[in-house]
Scaffold this motif. Structure first.
Motif, PDB file in Angstrom:
ATOM      1  N   GLU A   1     109.224  94.587  48.171  1.00 27.28           N
ATOM      2  CA  GLU A   1     110.727  94.347  47.654  1.00 27.28           C
ATOM      3  C   GLU A   1     110.001  92.812  47.373  1.00 27.28           C
ATOM      4  O   GLU A   1     110.882  92.126  47.644  1.00 27.28           O
TER       5      GLU A   1
ATOM      6  N   ASP B   1     112.158  92.488  44.305  1.00 32.25           N
ATOM      7  CA  ASP B   1     113.120  93.691  43.830  1.00 32.25           C
ATOM      8  C   ASP B   1     114.105  91.742  43.331  1.00 32.25           C
ATOM      9  O   ASP B   1     114.114  91.078  43.646  1.00 32.25           O
ATOM     10  N   GLU B   2     114.370  92.242  41.508  1.00 34.40           N
ATOM     11  CA  GLU B   2     115.230  91.455  41.020  1.00 34.40           C
ATOM     12  C   GLU B   2     116.441  91.682  40.482  1.00 34.40           C
ATOM     13  O   GLU B   2     117.042  92.981  39.955  1.00 34.40           O
ATOM     14  N   ASN B   3     117.507  91.994  42.037  1.00 34.46           N
ATOM     15  CA  ASN B   3     118.980  92.213  41.350  1.00 34.46           C
ATOM     16  C   ASN B   3     118.758  94.062  41.316  1.00 34.46           C
ATOM     17  O   ASN B   3     119.251  94.745  40.312  1.00 34.46           O
ATOM     18  N   GLY B   4     118.268  94.703  42.480  1.00 31.93           N
ATOM     19  CA  GLY B   4     118.014  95.965  42.324  1.00 31.93           C
ATOM     20  C   GLY B   4     117.392  96.671  41.881  1.00 31.93           C
ATOM     21  O   GLY B   4     116.581  97.577  41.584  1.00 31.93           O
ATOM     22  N   THR B   5     116.359  95.897  40.535  1.00 35.70           N
ATOM     23  CA  THR B   5     115.105  96.162  40.277  1.00 35.70           C
ATOM     24  C   THR B   5     113.779  95.376  40.168  1.00 35.70           C
ATOM     25  O   THR B   5     113.818  94.454  40.434  1.00 35.70           O
TER      26      THR B   5
END
Length: 252
Positions: free
Chosen positions: A41, A49-53
């Motif tokens: 992440e 990790d970018e906003n949960g993605t």
């Protein structure tokens, strides 16, 4: 520890199902096999990790390679790197992209062609009283003179640097930079010029007190490969097919 739920797999397959044409005569059609791929992440720009993605170079490249066939589909997840690897080790996810360290080779098989190769650099405080000595490091063995900090889960550092000097392990690059800036440690060996540039561009004031020096001479380029857990049925066949698909378009 994160739980990989059945609805996650269904969600990941939804995009494929939505775009597929309904073939009433295709009784022999075979659904794509889902592969749950874990990512660090906090390893930008390669994976993060970018906003949960899961975002970055590696998940995008894996998707591009697998898109050349309808045999497999990647479902990407992020976690702190050490935890991400443990999830694979216990069989709750299938694969990752990483340096094939000796420890990882115990439970992961890797493909032949590297997805990326990365080179080293040193990060240290701009006002470090031993800055000249750090800049004059000529080999990894010289690190034994300094306090070294790194992020948990770095298999390359564990294999190559830990036998030379005791590493202080932390959870994130933010912590690395804070410790360097406050001179609670001396140096961090960053394994990627691209990562260092990304961090210096995006972390702003948090790294204003540290500097980066590219040092590709300290180690041969470090390969990052696609890997699958050895307990996954047919993992060797999948990796061979992955390489075939990769070789079909090496301009990815």
């Amino acid at each position: 520890m994160m739980s990989i739920k059945r609805r996650d797999i269904i969600k990941g397959l939804g995009a494929v199902a939505a775009g597929a044409c309904c073939d009433l005569s295709g009784a022999g059609a075979k659904a794509a096999q889902p592969l749950i791929i874990m990512h660090n992440e906090d390893f930008p720009p390669f994976e993060y990790d970018e906003n949960g993605t899961a975002a970055g170079i590696l998940p995008k490249k894996i998707n591009t390679i697998l898109a050349r066939s309808d045999e497999y589909i990647a479902i990407h997840r992020t976690n702190p790197w050490r935890r991400a690897q443990q999830i694979i080790r216990i069989g709750r996810a299938d694969g990752l992209s990483a340096y094939p360290s000796l420890e990882r080779l115990e439970y992961i098989g890797f493909n032949e062609t590297p997805l990326e190769t990365i080179t080293l650099g040193l990060v240290f405080a701009k006002d470090h009283p031993k800055r000249a000595e750090i800049e004059s490091i000529s080999s990894l063995k010289d690190l034994k003179k300094f306090r070294v900090v790194d992020v948990f889960g770095n298999g390359w550092s564990k294999q190559k640097i830990a036998p030379i000097v005791d590493i202080e392990w932390v959870q994130s690059f933010d912590q690395v930079f804070e410790m360097l800036a406050k001179r609670r440690t001396d140096v961090h060996v960053v394994v990627s010029l691209k990562t260092a540039k990304w961090q210096f561009r995006h972390l702003g004031a948090r790294i204003k007190d540290v500097t980066f020096m590219p040092r590709p001479d300290l180690s041969p380029p470090i390969p990052i490969h696609f890997g699958l857990r050895r307990t996954l049925a047919g993992y060797e066949t999948i990796l061979r097919r992955f390489d075939e698909l990769y070789d079909e378009n090496r301009s990815i």
